[in-house]
Design a protein around this motif. Structure first.
Motif, PDB file in Angstrom:
ATOM      1  N   GLU A 202       1.822   3.703   2.984  1.00  0.00           N
ATOM      2  CA  GLU A 202       2.139   3.119   4.297  1.00  0.00           C
ATOM      3  C   GLU A 202       3.653   3.051   4.454  1.00  0.00           C
TER       4      GLU A 202
ATOM      5  N   HIS B 288       0.875  -1.174   0.000  1.00  0.00           N
ATOM      6  CA  HIS B 288       0.000   0.000   0.000  1.00  0.00           C
ATOM      7  C   HIS B 288       0.914   1.227   0.000  1.00  0.00           C
TER       8      HIS B 288
ATOM      9  N   ASP C 275      -6.465  -2.374  -5.155  1.00  0.00           N
ATOM     10  CA  ASP C 275      -5.656  -2.736  -3.990  1.00  0.00           C
ATOM     11  C   ASP C 275      -4.879  -4.021  -4.310  1.00  0.00           C
TER      12      ASP C 275
ATOM     13  N   GLU D 291       1.338  -4.266  11.430  1.00  0.00           N
ATOM     14  CA  GLU D 291       0.795  -2.915  11.207  1.00  0.00           C
ATOM     15  C   GLU D 291       1.528  -1.951  12.136  1.00  0.00           C
TER      16      GLU D 291
ATOM     17  N   ASN E  41      -3.084  -5.766  -2.559  1.00  0.00           N
ATOM     18  CA  ASN E  41      -3.089  -6.750  -1.468  1.00  0.00           C
ATOM     19  C   ASN E  41      -4.430  -7.475  -1.339  1.00  0.00           C
TER      20      ASN E  41
ATOM     21  N   ARG F  48      -2.633   4.685  -1.873  1.00  0.00           N
ATOM     22  CA  ARG F  48      -2.642   3.315  -1.374  1.00  0.00           C
ATOM     23  C   ARG F  48      -2.594   2.282  -2.499  1.00  0.00           C
TER      24      ARG F  48
ATOM     25  N   HIS G 152       2.904  -2.980   7.159  1.00  0.00           N
ATOM     26  CA  HIS G 152       1.817  -2.063   6.790  1.00  0.00           C
ATOM     27  C   HIS G 152       1.673  -0.960   7.834  1.00  0.00           C
ATOM     28  N   THR G 153       0.722  -0.023   7.536  1.00  0.00           N
ATOM     29  CA  THR G 153       0.217   0.929   8.535  1.00  0.00           C
ATOM     30  C   THR G 153      -1.290   1.025   8.307  1.00  0.00           C
TER      31      THR G 153
ATOM     32  N   SER H  83      -4.683   3.074   6.989  1.00  0.00           N
ATOM     33  CA  SER H  83      -4.901   3.779   5.738  1.00  0.00           C
ATOM     34  C   SER H  83      -5.331   5.219   6.022  1.00  0.00           C
TER      35      SER H  83
ATOM     36  N   ASP I 279       5.184  -8.862   6.269  1.00  0.00           N
ATOM     37  CA  ASP I 279       4.646  -7.819   5.397  1.00  0.00           C
ATOM     38  C   ASP I 279       4.309  -6.614   6.275  1.00  0.00           C
TER      39      ASP I 279
ATOM     40  N   THR J 161      -4.614 -11.882  -0.063  1.00  0.00           N
ATOM     41  CA  THR J 161      -3.602 -10.947   0.405  1.00  0.00           C
ATOM     42  C   THR J 161      -2.234 -11.564   0.131  1.00  0.00           C
TER      43      THR J 161
ATOM     44  N   THR K  13       1.638 -10.511   8.996  1.00  0.00           N
ATOM     45  CA  THR K  13       1.478  -9.093   8.661  1.00  0.00           C
ATOM     46  C   THR K  13       1.674  -8.276   9.931  1.00  0.00           C
TER      47      THR K  13
END
Ligand SMILES: [Zn+2]
Length: 352
Positions: free
Chosen positions: A88, A85, A134, A235, A136, A127, A170-171, A173, A168, A219, A233
């Motif tokens: 992120e 994304h 998307d 975040e 993902n 993103r 992420h943060t 959105s 993986d 994903t 994953t």
């Protein structure tokens, strides 16, 4: 002459050490490669490459940056991917800082990191991929599909199969913030221990099976798992910013992880994560208006506790929202502007 040289260099890694100086005029000194051939890279070094994943409108490579710390001959590979994304960004800084601290002479195995996987979206502060899909959600993609399908197909073919273990990064959105939380199947011993040493505030246990309304794909985590890669994953906080605390905690977690996986020797000082959720879900508004979320990240909630209020354009209170059951706040909206169906909080339900 440059063009000829460029073509030669992009076709094979064999030329890497031989011609490295000559490439700098065109590629900031970094070789562009079609595929990653780990066996052709020298051990005891950190390698920087551009991996080509398709072509842009100028018939030039769509490039993603790849950092490879190649330790001794142990075949074990840890993969790190950040910014599938494109907005992120904390994961990019986590990888940069983590790599700046790797002593590759003490590394057993290899770490491959991609700090900026959806590079076209990163450049546009967005993103999704250019076609607003998307990435993902659509793995494994299609070799002859549309733009995002071809991109995910290449990710699935050229990158994921190289990994034994995968994180993986992420943060949250746009318009939302996240705690530092991890997702993975806590019933799988390897995944559970990976998540624990990465030291999130909260772990949400699930198998990462895709269920995204109309989206039909997987994903990256679910795809990696389907290929036998041990994937989780993580975040790390908020979109489109670098957060010092998240980055520091992310780097520490990865240091723990490489010791835990046997990629280097050392001791892990970590405490057990108790906030393990058996499920989680978003709570949405049923009306439009200006939303004021009253709870904090990581806050534990009791059933019926007030979580948010909604006011109309004249400041009148038009709705109050309460916790439907006991839980913990994993993520929350920070954007007051809401049409009906706006996200309020991401509620985790703690295991009993
Ligand atoms: Zn994400």
């Amino acid at each position: 002459m440059y063009q000829k040289l460029f073509l030669i260099l992009t076709t094979s890694l064999f030329s890497y050490s031989f011609c490295q100086e000559n490439v700098s005029a065109r590629n900031n000194g970094i070789l562009v490669v079609e595929d990653l051939h780990l066996e052709q890279l020298e051990s005891g070094k950190i390698h920087k490459l551009w991996l080509q994943l398709g072509e842009n409108e100028l018939s030039e490579p769509i490039k993603v940056p790849v950092l490879i710390a190649k330790g001794d001959g142990t075949p074990k590979v840890l993969g790190l991917t950040a910014a599938i994304h494109g907005n992120e960004l904390n994961g990019i800084a986590i990888i940069h800082q983590f790599f700046s601290k790797i002593d590759v002479t003490k590394l057993k195995g290899t770490i491959i990191a991609i700090p900026g996987l959806n590079s076209l979206a990163v450049a546009r502060n967005q993103r999704e991929f250019l076609d607003r899909v998307d990435l993902n959600r659509i793995l494994p993609g299609k070799p002859n599909g549309n733009g995002s399908e071809q991109m995910t197909y290449k990710i699935g073919e050229k990158i994921i199969p190289l990994f034994d273990y995968h994180v993986d990064l992420h943060t949250a959105s746009f318009g939302r913030i996240n705690s530092l939380y991890g997702r993975g199947d806590m019933k799988d011993e390897t995944l559970a221990s990976m998540l624990q040493v990465l030291e999130p505030d909260i772990i949400v246990s699930n198998r990462g099976k895709a269920s995204f309304g109309s989206a039909s794909g997987l994903t990256m985590r679910a795809f990696a798992i389907s290929k036998g890669v041990k994937s989780v994953t993580m975040e790390y906080g908020n979109p489109q910013v670098y957060q010092k605390d998240m980055i520091e905690r992310g780097v520490k977690g990865l240091k723990n992880l490489i010791i835990h996986l046997g990629l280097r020797e050392g001791e892990i000082v970590t405490s057990t994560i108790d906030n393990i959720c058996s499920k989680s879900y978003w709570i949405y508004t049923d009306k439009g208006g200006y939303l004021d979320v009253k709870v904090s990240l990581n806050q534990k909630l009791k059933k019926d506790e007030l979580i948010a209020i909604l006011r109309n354009s004249f400041g009148e209170l038009i709705a109050t929202y309460r916790a439907p059951e006991d839980g913990i706040v994993i993520g929350k909206s920070t954007n007051p502007v809401n049409i009906s169906g706006g996200r309020i909080i991401h509620l985790g339900i703690l295991e009993k």
